[in-house]
Design a protein around this motif. Structure first.
Motif, PDB file in Angstrom:
ATOM      1  N   ASN A   2       0.855  -1.180   0.000  1.00  0.00           N
ATOM      2  CA  ASN A   2       0.000   0.000   0.000  1.00  0.00           C
ATOM      3  C   ASN A   2       0.898   1.240   0.000  1.00  0.00           C
ATOM      4  N   VAL A   3       0.841   2.016  -1.084  1.00  0.00           N
ATOM      5  CA  VAL A   3       1.730   3.172  -1.181  1.00  0.00           C
ATOM      6  C   VAL A   3       1.028   4.474  -0.782  1.00  0.00           C
ATOM      7  N   ALA A   4      -0.264   4.384  -0.447  1.00  0.00           N
ATOM      8  CA  ALA A   4      -0.980   5.601  -0.043  1.00  0.00           C
ATOM      9  C   ALA A   4      -0.598   5.964   1.383  1.00  0.00           C
ATOM     10  N   GLY A   5      -0.637   7.238   1.691  1.00  0.00           N
ATOM     11  CA  GLY A   5      -0.304   7.692   3.037  1.00  0.00           C
ATOM     12  C   GLY A   5      -1.409   7.321   4.013  1.00  0.00           C
ATOM     13  N   GLY A   6      -1.125   7.494   5.303  1.00  0.00           N
ATOM     14  CA  GLY A   6      -2.149   7.245   6.317  1.00  0.00           C
ATOM     15  C   GLY A   6      -3.337   8.159   6.072  1.00  0.00           C
ATOM     16  N   GLY A   7      -4.534   7.656   6.338  1.00  0.00           N
ATOM     17  CA  GLY A   7      -5.715   8.488   6.139  1.00  0.00           C
ATOM     18  C   GLY A   7      -6.168   8.563   4.702  1.00  0.00           C
ATOM     19  N   GLN A   8      -5.520   7.791   3.835  1.00  0.00           N
ATOM     20  CA  GLN A   8      -5.946   7.784   2.440  1.00  0.00           C
ATOM     21  C   GLN A   8      -6.566   6.433   2.127  1.00  0.00           C
ATOM     22  N   VAL A   9      -7.409   6.428   1.104  1.00  0.00           N
ATOM     23  CA  VAL A   9      -7.909   5.164   0.597  1.00  0.00           C
ATOM     24  C   VAL A   9      -6.692   4.407   0.058  1.00  0.00           C
ATOM     25  N   PRO A  10      -6.584   3.098   0.347  1.00  0.00           N
ATOM     26  CA  PRO A  10      -5.374   2.380  -0.068  1.00  0.00           C
ATOM     27  C   PRO A  10      -5.107   2.442  -1.564  1.00  0.00           C
ATOM     28  N   LYS A  11      -3.840   2.408  -1.901  1.00  0.00           N
ATOM     29  CA  LYS A  11      -3.426   2.347  -3.297  1.00  0.00           C
ATOM     30  C   LYS A  11      -2.335   1.285  -3.355  1.00  0.00           C
ATOM     31  N   ILE A  12      -2.672   0.149  -3.953  1.00  0.00           N
ATOM     32  CA  ILE A  12      -1.726  -0.969  -3.955  1.00  0.00           C
ATOM     33  C   ILE A  12      -0.922  -0.953  -5.242  1.00  0.00           C
ATOM     34  N   GLU A  13       0.403  -1.043  -5.091  1.00  0.00           N
ATOM     35  CA  GLU A  13       1.255  -1.086  -6.278  1.00  0.00           C
ATOM     36  C   GLU A  13       2.273  -2.213  -6.155  1.00  0.00           C
ATOM     37  N   ILE A  14       2.771  -2.641  -7.329  1.00  0.00           N
ATOM     38  CA  ILE A  14       3.891  -3.581  -7.320  1.00  0.00           C
ATOM     39  C   ILE A  14       5.128  -2.756  -7.025  1.00  0.00           C
ATOM     40  N   THR A  15       5.718  -2.967  -5.837  1.00  0.00           N
ATOM     41  CA  THR A  15       6.829  -2.104  -5.449  1.00  0.00           C
ATOM     42  C   THR A  15       8.176  -2.780  -5.656  1.00  0.00           C
ATOM     43  N   ASP A  16       8.171  -4.095  -5.848  1.00  0.00           N
ATOM     44  CA  ASP A  16       9.454  -4.767  -6.028  1.00  0.00           C
ATOM     45  C   ASP A  16       9.268  -6.019  -6.872  1.00  0.00           C
ATOM     46  N   LYS A  17      10.242  -6.281  -7.731  1.00  0.00           N
ATOM     47  CA  LYS A  17      10.222  -7.496  -8.531  1.00  0.00           C
ATOM     48  C   LYS A  17      11.560  -8.200  -8.331  1.00  0.00           C
ATOM     49  N   LYS A  18      11.477  -9.394  -7.796  1.00  0.00           N
ATOM     50  CA  LYS A  18      12.721 -10.116  -7.519  1.00  0.00           C
ATOM     51  C   LYS A  18      12.712 -11.403  -8.333  1.00  0.00           C
ATOM     52  N   ILE A  19      13.812 -11.693  -8.993  1.00  0.00           N
ATOM     53  CA  ILE A  19      13.870 -12.937  -9.753  1.00  0.00           C
ATOM     54  C   ILE A  19      14.344 -14.046  -8.831  1.00  0.00           C
ATOM     55  N   LEU A  20      13.512 -15.068  -8.673  1.00  0.00           N
ATOM     56  CA  LEU A  20      13.870 -16.169  -7.785  1.00  0.00           C
ATOM     57  C   LEU A  20      14.684 -17.228  -8.514  1.00  0.00           C
ATOM     58  N   TYR A  21      14.365 -17.407  -9.793  1.00  0.00           N
ATOM     59  CA  TYR A  21      15.024 -18.491 -10.511  1.00  0.00           C
ATOM     60  C   TYR A  21      15.066 -18.204 -12.010  1.00  0.00           C
ATOM     61  N   ARG A  22      16.233 -18.396 -12.605  1.00  0.00           N
ATOM     62  CA  ARG A  22      16.358 -18.319 -14.057  1.00  0.00           C
ATOM     63  C   ARG A  22      16.784 -19.691 -14.550  1.00  0.00           C
ATOM     64  N   SER A  23      16.055 -20.234 -15.485  1.00  0.00           N
ATOM     65  CA  SER A  23      16.438 -21.547 -16.006  1.00  0.00           C
ATOM     66  C   SER A  23      17.606 -21.375 -16.954  1.00  0.00           C
ATOM     67  N   PRO A  24      18.293 -22.481 -17.253  1.00  0.00           N
ATOM     68  CA  PRO A  24      19.256 -22.410 -18.352  1.00  0.00           C
ATOM     69  C   PRO A  24      18.507 -22.165 -19.662  1.00  0.00           C
ATOM     70  N   ILE A  25      19.245 -21.908 -20.735  1.00  0.00           N
ATOM     71  CA  ILE A  25      18.623 -21.746 -22.050  1.00  0.00           C
ATOM     72  C   ILE A  25      18.581 -23.131 -22.700  1.00  0.00           C
ATOM     73  N   PHE A  26      17.380 -23.632 -22.943  1.00  0.00           N
ATOM     74  CA  PHE A  26      17.243 -24.954 -23.567  1.00  0.00           C
ATOM     75  C   PHE A  26      16.968 -24.806 -25.054  1.00  0.00           C
ATOM     76  N   ARG A  27      17.397 -25.807 -25.830  1.00  0.00           N
ATOM     77  CA  ARG A  27      16.934 -25.874 -27.216  1.00  0.00           C
ATOM     78  C   ARG A  27      15.460 -26.230 -27.185  1.00  0.00           C
ATOM     79  N   THR A  28      14.656 -25.556 -27.993  1.00  0.00           N
ATOM     80  CA  THR A  28      13.227 -25.871 -28.033  1.00  0.00           C
ATOM     81  C   THR A  28      13.030 -27.273 -28.587  1.00  0.00           C
TER      82      THR A  28
END
Lengths: 251, 468
Positions: free
Chosen positions: B31-57
C-alpha cells in the motif's frame, strides 16, 4: 497564465500534471503575474468562506437530519476554543437522548467542522453510498444527525449517550489553497470519554478532485466490516491484524 | 494504515524458435498511499527467484513441437526452483517466432496454461512479443528514466521484434523476418528459411548459393532503414504484418534476444548453433547507419522476453473494487469499450445499443460467451448518477443470452466499488466483477486473477492495439 517561454514545455506540463501545487506559474520581474496572483487571492477567499459558511437547512432536510449544537456559541469562539467544539451543549444531549435509537451497530454523524462547503458539496454522495454499502453488508444504523461547529472528538460525547459499536463522523476539513471542500470520515470503535486519538481512523481527501465521494462511501462500508471483525479501530486495529498475521505464519 | 507487504509468485515461460527458457519471480505488493488515504496498492518490487538455463526448443520434426518434452522441462525447472504449480499466481506462457506457426502450437499453449499453474496466460502475436521484450530488457524503464525515445530490438531465431517507447509510452511496434536461425548450415549445405527467400531473390541473391555474411549485412541494412523510416519496397518483403506504427525520432537503440548476446557478450555465447546468428550480430555491430544512434545497454539480453512475460505482464487493479471471487480467475475476456465522452447522458443513451453490439461482436451465436465492458471518459458521478447508470445498464443487460453469467466491468476512473455494490443492490443474484483504475482498449483481451489479501486483483491486459 504560466511561464512565457519554458525551456522544455512538454516536461513542465508533465510535472504540472503531477501536482495541484502552483508550480511553473512564471513571474513578472520579482512578482507573480496578475493572473496567478488573482487565482491565489480567489482560492484564499474560498478557503475563508468555507470556514465562515453555514450548512443550509435545505440539505439537512433532504437528508432528514436534525441539528444540534456544541458549546461553541459563535464562529469566533469556535475557532479560538477547539475544546468547546468537542463538547455537546446540554440541549444537544437532551435532543439526542430523546430522538435517537440506542446501541446501533453504526452511528453516522455529520458536522461542518472547518468547511461548511465540504458538507454542502460532498456529504450527500458519501452518505448515500455509505448507507447502501452498510445495507449490502446487513449492518444496522442509528438515527443520523447534524452537529453545528463540531470537532472530531465530539464523537466521544455521543458514544457516551448512544453506545454504538462504531461511530462515523463526516466532517469538513480545514480548507487549503488547493481545495476548500475536502471532507474527512473519522471512524472509531466504541468511542467514549477518555478515548485516545490513536484509536481513531480517518479517510481524508474526499472531494471531486480527490477520492470520489461515492467511492469513499462504498469503501467506508468495507472498513466498518473490518473494524467490527477485529472489534478495534486505529492503532489497536493494526496491532490486532498484525498479531493475527503472525500467528497465521507460525502455524 | 497497514504496512504489510504481500508477495505473489509469477512465472514466465518463453518457447521460441531456437530456445526455451523459464523465469520465476516474486512480485511484492504494498500500500503506497499515506495514512488516512484510501489504499493504493502497487507492485513495489520485482525479484527474480530463478532463471532456467537456455534450452533448445524440443521439436519432433520441423513442424511439430514435442509437447511431452516441454512438460517435462517445465516440471523439472519448477522442482529446481523449489516451487510447485500451486504457488504460481500469475505470469505468462509465450510462444514466439516460428514456433507459433507449428502445427500443434495452439494445443500446447492450451495444455501448458492448464498444467503449469493456477493463473497463467497464454499469449502470442508479434506485437505483444516486442512489447514484452522491451519491458524485460529494461528499454521501457530506461525510456522513463532518461525521458528519451528508445527502440528495443529483440532478435531471436526467427524474427526481430521492435517496440518503441517514448518516456514510458508505447509509440508502436514492428516485426521483421530477421533472425539468427533463418539461415542454417548442415555441414557445408546452407538452408535458407522460406520466409526470407522471396526477399533474397528481390535483392539479387539465390537462396542456394548466397553468402551468409552478405545476407547478414543486408539484414542489418534493412533493420536500419526500418528504424529510420526510410525502408524500400524490397525491404517490405521482410515485414511480418503491418509497417512500423511509430512516428517521430528515435533517440537510442537497445538490443535483446539471443542474437543480442552475440552483440554484447560474445565471450559467453553458445557457439554450437550452426546458423547465421553470430554473423548477424557482427553485421549489426559494424553497420554504420545503426552506429549513428546511441546504443543503450540492456539489463537482460537473451532472457528479456521470458523476464518480461514473468515479471512485467501483470498489473494491479485499483484497491477499492467489488469482485465475486468464486468466479475468478477468468481468462481471455474480450473488451468492449464504452466511451462516455465526459457526459453521462451520452453513455446512457447508447447503453442498450452498445450491449446489443457487444453481443453481436463477441457472442454472435448467442452461446453465452462472456465479455467485459470498459467504461471510459466517465464524468464526475454523484450517487444519483450511479443509480441512473446502473438502472439503465441492468435493463440493457437483459439482452444477454446467459443471465447467470458474471457481469465484468473495467474502468479507468475510481468508481469500481460503488458501481459494483449498486449492481449488487439492484440485482443480488447476478455475480459482479467490477474493477477500476485499469486501462484497456477496445479489442484487448483480459485475464483477471483471484482476489489477493490486499484487496486487489492481478490483471493481465493482452494489448492488440496501441495507446498512442
Amino acid at each position: 497564465m504560466g511561464m512565457n517561454d519554458p525551456y522544455n514545455k512538454e516536461e513542465l506540463d508533465a510535472l504540472k500534471a503531477n501536482t495541484p501545487a502552483r508550480i511553473g506559474v512564471g513571474r513578472a520581474g520579482t512578482r507573480p503575474k496578475t493572473d496567478s496572483w488573482l487565482k491565489f487571492r480567489f482560492d484564499h477567499a474560498a478557503a475563508v468562506d468555507a470556514v465562515y459558511g453555514e450548512v443550509s437547512e435545505i440539505l439537512l432536510k433532504r437528508l432528514n437530519l436534525f441539528k444540534v449544537k456544541t458549546r461553541a456559541g459563535d464562529k469566533e469562539v469556535y475557532l479560538r476554543r477547539p475544546d468547546y467544539g468537542r463538547k455537546l451543549s446540554d440541549e444537544a444531549k437532551r435532543m439526542i437522548e430523546a430522538k435517537c435509537i440506542k446501541n446501533p451497530t453504526v452511528q453516522i454523524i455529520i458536522s461542518d467542522g472547518l468547511s461548511a462547503k465540504a458538507i454542502e458539496d460532498n456529504v450527500e454522495d458519501v452518505y448515500l453510498s455509505f448507507k447502501q454499502s452498510l445495507a449490502g453488508a446487513k449492518l444496522d444504523t442509528g438515527t443520523p444527525f447534524y452537529i453545528e461547529k463540531g470537532r472530531v472528538a465530539v464523537m466521544d460525547d455521543i458514544g457516551e449517550i448512544l453506545r454504538p459499536k462504531v461511530i462515523v463522523l463526516l466532517i469538513g476539513e480545514r480548507p487549503g489553497l488547493v481545495s476548500a471542500e475536502s471532507l474527512s470520515a473519522y471512524i472509531c470503535y466504541k468511542p467514549c470519554l477518555g478515548t485516545i486519538e490513536a484509536e481513531r481512523m480517518v479517510i481524508s481527501n474526499i472531494h471531486k478532485g480527490g477520492i470520489p465521494p461515492v467511492e469513499a462511501g462504498a469503501h467506508l462500508g468495507t472498513v466498518i466490516q473490518k473494524i467490527l471483525k477485529y472489534q478495534a479501530s486505529g492503532m489497536s486495529l493494526v496491532k490486532k491484524e498484525n498479531e493475527e498475521e503472525m500467528s497465521a505464519e507460525s502455524v | 494504515m497497514n504496512e504489510q507487504v504481500e508477495k505473489i509468485i509469477s512465472a514466465g515461460i518463453d518457447i521460441g524458435t531456437s530456445t526455451t527458457k523459464l523465469v520465476i519471480s516474486e512480485l511484492s505488493l504494498r500500500n503506497v498511499a499515506g495514512g488516512g488515504q484510501v489504499p493504493k496498492i502497487e507492485i513495489t518490487d520485482k525479484k527474480i527467484l530463478y532463471r532456467s538455463p537456455i534450452f533448445r526448443t524440443p521439436l519432433l520434426s520441423d513442424t511439430v513441437i514435442d509437447i511431452p518434452a516441454i512438460h517435462r522441462l517445465v516440471e523439472n525447472e519448477y522442482s529446481y526452483a523449489g516451487i510447485t504449480m500451486e504457488h504460481i499466481q500469475t505470469g505468462a506462457v509465450i510462444i514466439t517466432g516460428e514456433t507459433a506457426t507449428k502445427q500443434n502450437a495452439e494445443e500446447m499453449v492450451h495444455q501448458l496454461s492448464q498444467a503449469a499453474g493456477e493463473f497463467l496466460v497464454a499469449a502470442a502475436g508479434p506485437d505483444l512479443e516486442g512489447i514484452i521484450a522491451a519491458k524485460g530488457s529494461g528499454a521501457y524503464q530506461h525510456s522513463i528514466e532518461t525521458r528519451k525515445t528508445i527502440a528495443n530490438i529483440d532478435i531471436g531465431g526467427g524474427t526481430a521484434n521492435i517496440a518503441v517507447y517514448r518516456t514510458g509510452i508505447l509509440c508502436g511496434t514492428c516485426t521483421l523476418n530477421i533472425g539468427g536461425r533463418l539461415v542454417e548450415w548442415e555441414g557445408k549445405k546452407m538452408k535458407v528459411a522460406p520466409s526470407i527467400r522471396k526477399w533474397l531473390k528481390s535483392i539479387g541473391y539465390s537462396p542456394f548459393n548466397a553468402d551468409g555474411a552478405m545476407i547478414a549485412n543486408e539484414m542489418a541494412k534493412v533493420l536500419s532503414r526500418f528504424l529510420a523510416d526510410s525502408f524500400t519496397k524490397e525491404d517490405e518483403l521482410l515485414l511480418v504484418g503491418k509497417a512500423p506504427s511509430w512516428t517521430g525520432r528515435i533517440d537510442g537503440l537497445m538490443f535483446s534476444g539471443g542474437v543480442s548476446d552475440c552483440i554484447y557478450h560474445e565471450e559467453r555465447v553458445d557457439k554450437s548453433f550452426q546458423d547465421i546468428g553470430m554473423m548477424l550480430a557482427t553485421s549489426i555491430k559494424e553497420n554504420e547507419e545503426l552506429a549513428a544512434w546511441e546504443w543503450e545497454h540492456p539489463t537482460e539480453t537473451v532472457r528479456a522476453t521470458v523476464l518480461g512475460a514473468g515479471s512485467h505482464t501483470t498489473e494491479i487493479s485499483g484497491a477499492t473494487i467489488e469482485v465475486n471471487d468464486s468466479h475468478l480467475p477468468i481468462r481471455n475476456i474480450p473488451v468492449y469499450r464504452l466511451d462516455f465522452e465526459g457526459v453521462l447522458e451520452n453513455g446512457i443513451e447508447r447503453l442498450k445499443q452498445s450491449v446489443q453490439e457487444a453481443i453481436t461482436i463477441y457472442d454472435a451465436l448467442q452461446e453465452g460467451l462472456n465479455f467485459a465492458f470498459y467504461l471510459t471518459n466517465l464524468p464526475y458521478l454523484s450517487f444519483r448518477d450511479i443509480q441512473l447508470l446502473v438502472a439503465t445498464f441492468t435493463e440493457a443487460l437483459k439482452q444477454k443470452p446467459d443471465q447467470q453469467q458474471p457481469l465484468i466491468i473495467v474502468m479507468d476512473s475510481d468508481y469500481g466499488k460503488v458501481l459494483g455494490q449498486t449492481f449488487m443492490a439492484n440485482r443480488p443474484e447476478m455475480p459482479v466483477i467490477c474493477i477500476d483504475q485499469t486501462q484497456v482498449e477496445h479489442g484487448d483481451y483480459l485475464d483477471i486473477g483471484r482476489l489477493l489479501q490486499t484487496g486487489v486483483v492481478p490483471v493481465v491486459v493482452k494489448t492488440l492495439t496501441f495507446h498512442n
